[in-house]
Design an enzyme around this catalytic site. Structure first.
Site, PDB file in Angstrom:
ATOM      1  N   ASN A  40       0.803  -1.224   0.000  1.00  0.00           N
ATOM      2  CA  ASN A  40       0.000   0.000   0.000  1.00  0.00           C
ATOM      3  C   ASN A  40       0.838   1.278   0.000  1.00  0.00           C
ATOM      4  O   ASN A  40       0.373   2.301  -0.484  1.00  0.00           O
ATOM      5  CB  ASN A  40      -1.001   0.006   1.160  1.00  0.00           C
ATOM      6  CG  ASN A  40      -0.347  -0.222   2.490  1.00  0.00           C
ATOM      7  OD1 ASN A  40       0.355  -1.205   2.674  1.00  0.00           O
ATOM      8  ND2 ASN A  40      -0.560   0.684   3.420  1.00  0.00           N
ATOM      9  N   ASP A 139       0.883  -6.356   4.238  1.00  0.00           N
ATOM     10  CA  ASP A 139       0.732  -5.390   5.324  1.00  0.00           C
ATOM     11  C   ASP A 139      -0.462  -4.469   5.080  1.00  0.00           C
ATOM     12  O   ASP A 139      -0.712  -4.053   3.958  1.00  0.00           O
ATOM     13  CB  ASP A 139       2.022  -4.560   5.405  1.00  0.00           C
ATOM     14  CG  ASP A 139       2.040  -3.628   6.597  1.00  0.00           C
ATOM     15  OD1 ASP A 139       1.899  -4.113   7.728  1.00  0.00           O
ATOM     16  OD2 ASP A 139       2.198  -2.411   6.389  1.00  0.00           O
ATOM     17  N   GLU A 175      -2.922  -8.627   6.579  1.00  0.00           N
ATOM     18  CA  GLU A 175      -3.014  -8.089   7.945  1.00  0.00           C
ATOM     19  C   GLU A 175      -4.061  -6.986   7.983  1.00  0.00           C
ATOM     20  O   GLU A 175      -4.003  -6.031   7.217  1.00  0.00           O
ATOM     21  CB  GLU A 175      -1.643  -7.569   8.377  1.00  0.00           C
ATOM     22  CG  GLU A 175      -1.627  -6.901   9.728  1.00  0.00           C
ATOM     23  CD  GLU A 175      -1.665  -5.378   9.646  1.00  0.00           C
ATOM     24  OE1 GLU A 175      -2.192  -4.780  10.591  1.00  0.00           O
ATOM     25  OE2 GLU A 175      -1.179  -4.800   8.663  1.00  0.00           O
TER      26      GLU A 175
END
Length: 190
Positions: A40, A139, A175
């Site tokens: 991201n 992540d 996550e």
């Protein structure tokens, strides 16, 4: 040492050769190895963000951008209004642009509406899958598109499908520290 790209390992944590040895040792013992992969955002010192800022500065000056500069200009999420939220920071002096940074000003967010950004991150995945990595812990998956679970799940499907095209047995886990959203992500999966 340039700690700001996806193709190097911080020497404090080892070397690329050590990673290759670890992959081989794990596979000899029939152990699968996954690594952390941040899709991201990246460091604002990463070469692609530096090129983004250069392209944005040129664009703000009403200069004609090359086709490559056009790609970099749209690689990160940014806005033109001063009425942006807490997660936007001023991108460049002399411009009216603010880049999205949901965690820290040093971590600009990629623009997942940009096929160029998506392709850049696919190349990173392919690099490690070709090396022998068996999967990824992705992540902060709820931040591809802040507060848009459907679009976030679309991004996850996109990268999962791509990784499976390289290794059909790839293992990917995302996550998401948000009790209210976790169930929605499970509902979306096949």
């Amino acid at each position: 040492y340039n700690c700001c790209n996806y193709y190097e390992i911080d020497p404090k944590y080892g070397t690329m050769e050590a990673l290759e040895e670890l992959i081989e040792a794990c596979h000899e013992k029939d152990i699968k190895l996954i690594i952390d992969l941040v899709l991201n955002h990246c460091s604002k010192s990463n070469e692609v963000f530096v090129k983004f800022k250069e392209s944005l500065r040129k664009f703000a000056s009403n200069k004609i951008l090359s086709s490559e500069e056009e790609l970099y200009k749209d690689m990160f999420s940014y806005r033109t209004s001063e009425k942006v939220g807490w997660n936007y920071l001023f991108a460049e002096n002399g411009t009216k642009y603010y880049y999205e940074c949901n965690f820290d000003s040093d971590m600009p967010e990629f623009n997942f509406d940009s096929e160029f950004a998506r392709g850049y991150l696919k190349d990173v995945m392919k690099y490690y899958l070709d090396m022998g990595i068996d999967g990824f812990r992705l992540d902060a998956v709820k931040y591809f598109y802040l507060d848009d679970t459907v679009k976030n799940c679309e991004v996850l499907d996109y990268y999962n499908d791509y990784a499976e095209s390289i290794n059909p047995n790839v293992y990917i886990v995302g996550e998401c520290w948000d009790d209210g959203l976790i169930a929605k992500y499970y509902e979306y999966t096949d």
